[in-house]
Design an enzyme around this catalytic site. Structure first.
Site: not given
Ligand code: BES
Ligand code: MN
Ligand code: ZN
Length: 486
Positions: A269, A343
């Site tokens: 990230k 997931r």
């Molecule tokens: N934990 C994150 C989602 C999240 C983002 C929670 C911001 C709280 C605040 C999750 O694991 C994630 O990174 N999701 C990605 C998925 C993408 C790579 C398809 C997302 O939503 O950006």
């Molecule tokens: Mn994630």
């Protein structure tokens, strides 16, 4: 180790003017004068009517005005508190007013208050909702601050009422300390909130039996998707299974996403805001909160809680985009992004949950950034395969004002998770990801009644709200408890 509510709630049949305390809280309806309080007003030499007749206090929602009673009545002060227009008065407005009163008095270091329930009863609402707001608002997380600012929250609120509210108040106190528990777990940084810490939190609950599958046991069961998430981290994964059974019925299984830190893994990230990814275990914390409230109140139930705890870090042995893993169900998954890790952990958890032949599986997870893009902090997204079950969740949401909003699982989303090399892929990128992530989970739920709640937008707030201080909100605890009661 954890914050528990220090404010105690009592009731008394005493009259407002005869009950000694630091402050008497008098709720007001906007534009409705002071007829209800004419006796108190008289004892105070019409001090209240003089104020309401001026423009100093109109009774607008969460408006406050503090008076000193100079010994005319037993309470040292009177806090006029607006509830807004009577037609717009709701349970949640009352919770908010309770939160406002508690924070206001706490800032003045006032520790012992009483509450008149005359107006609340006339609105056909319950003072217990007001008290819920007071308790929820009084939370703070200061365990990492030097002890030069000792905590001076409210100590005591006495509800002045003729009703016997004992059971409801006891429940509300348990509920609030369960929310505190969940908030503490989420606010605690990931260096101290590891999968092993979640195990300790689970084991701290009395009357809950806890089984923990380590890496070896999880491997034996074939949880290749779950284990792939933990590979980059030195923190060993812990697949936590909690059981509370005081009723012989099919269980409800609650699955809480429990990534104690989500760096994204190799699909790293951006660093900005990454510190917040300690809250990626808020689903697990909500499930722990539910178990705390149910077990402490001896509520008859049969519930199983599953927390697939892991830390998602990049490392020499981390999963890589393109890797294919085999889930416990036998389905293979191509990992397109190691940041779509939640997931993967939930897929194996839902498969494991089916072993218990549950009447329902509810998963609660900070699953997608898209959820907070869609709803901001205002609602959890709800998706599932059973409309009747979702209607119950919607009702629970209305009771608690932990809002949920249903999104559709159109069959067309199946294409979004089609892989060229495996049975499924874990993401098709940002477009539609709130729903396609749920569709991915649906593949594992099969025919078992199932609901997915995405709490990515609601688990954390950056600004104080009337009964929710900024930081971890404890979302899901009140919602799921209300759902289970149905
Ligand atoms: N934990 C994150 C989602 C999240 C983002 C929670 C911001 C709280 C605040 C999750 O694991 C994630 O990174 N999701 C990605 C998925 C993408 C790579 C398809 C997302 O939503 O950006
Ligand atoms: Mn994630
Ligand atoms: Zn995550």
């Amino acid at each position: 180790m954890y914050n528990s509510c220090i404010m105690k709630i009592f009731t008394s049949k005493n009259k407002e003017t005869a009950f000694p305390c630091d402050a008497l809280i008098l709720p007001f309806i906007e534009g409705d004068g002071i007829n209800v309080y004419s006796d108190i007003n008289k004892s105070l030499n019409r001090m209240i009517s003089r104020i309401t007749a001026s423009s100093e206090f109109a009774g607008k929602h969460n408006e406050v005005c503090l008076l000193h009673t100079k010994g005319e009545i037993k309470p040292d002060r009177v806090l006029l508190l607006g509830l807004g227009k009577s037609k717009q008065a709701t349970r949640d407005k009352l919770r908010q007013a309770g939160g406002k009163a508690a924070s206001y008095l706490r800032n003045l270091k006032i520790q012992n208050a009483s509450l008149s329930s005359r107006i609340i009863s006339s609105l056909k609402l319950s003072p217990v909702d007001f008290i819920e707001g007071c308790l929820l608002a009084d939370y703070d997380f200061s365990k990492y601050k030097k002890e030069d600012s000792p905590r001076t929250g409210m100590k005591k609120i006495t509800v002045l009422t003729q009703d016997n509210l004992h059971t409801e108040i006891q429940w509300t106190e348990a509920l609030a300390s369960a929310v505190y528990f969940a908030r503490d777990l989420v606010n605690t940084p990931s260096n101290e909130m590891t999968p092993a810490s979640l195990v300790r939190a689970a084991r701290s609950l009395k009357k809950v039996s806890v089984k923990v599958l380590g890496e070896k046991e999880a491997r034996k069961l074939g949880m290749g998707a779950y284990l792939s998430v933990a590979k980059g981290s030195d923190e060993p994964p812990k697949f936590i299974v909690m059981t509370y059974k005081t009723r012989s019925v099919k269980p409800v299984v609650l699955v809480g996403k429990s990534i104690t830190f989500d760096s994204g893994g190799i699909s790293l990230k951006p660093s900005e805001g990454m510190e917040k990814m300690k809250y990626d275990m808020a689903g697990g914390a909500a499930v722990l909160g539910v178990f705390k409230a149910i077990s402490e109140t001896n509520t008859p139930a049969h519930i199983i809680g599953i927390l697939p705890a892991a830390e998602n870090l990049p490392g020499g042995s981390a999963s890589k985009p393109g890797d294919v893993v085999r889930t416990m169900s036998g389905k293979t998954v191509e990992i397109i992004s190691t940041d779509a890790e939640g997931r993967l952990t939930l897929a194996d958890s839902i498969e494991y949950a089916k072993r218990f032949k549950p009447s329902a599986i509810i998963d609660i997870a900070t699953l997608t950034g898209a959820c907070s893009i869609a709803f901001g902090n205002e609602a959890a997204a709800m998706m599932g395969n059973d409309e009747t079950l979702m209607k119950k969740m919607k009702d629970a949401s209305e009771d608690t004002s932990e809002n949920v909003w249903q999104m559709p699982l159109f069959d067309a989303y199946r294409d979004y998770i089609k892989s060229d090399v495996a049975d499924l892929k874990n993401t098709s990128g940002r477009s539609g990801s709130l729903v396609s992530s749920a569709y991915f989970l649906k593949e594992f739920a099969g025919d078992t009644p199932w609901i997915h709640l995405d709490i990515a937008g609601t688990a954390w707030i950056d600004k104080d709200r009337p009964y929710t201080p900024k930081g971890a909100t404890g979302i899901g605890v009140r919602l799921l408890l209300s759902f289970l009661k149905k």
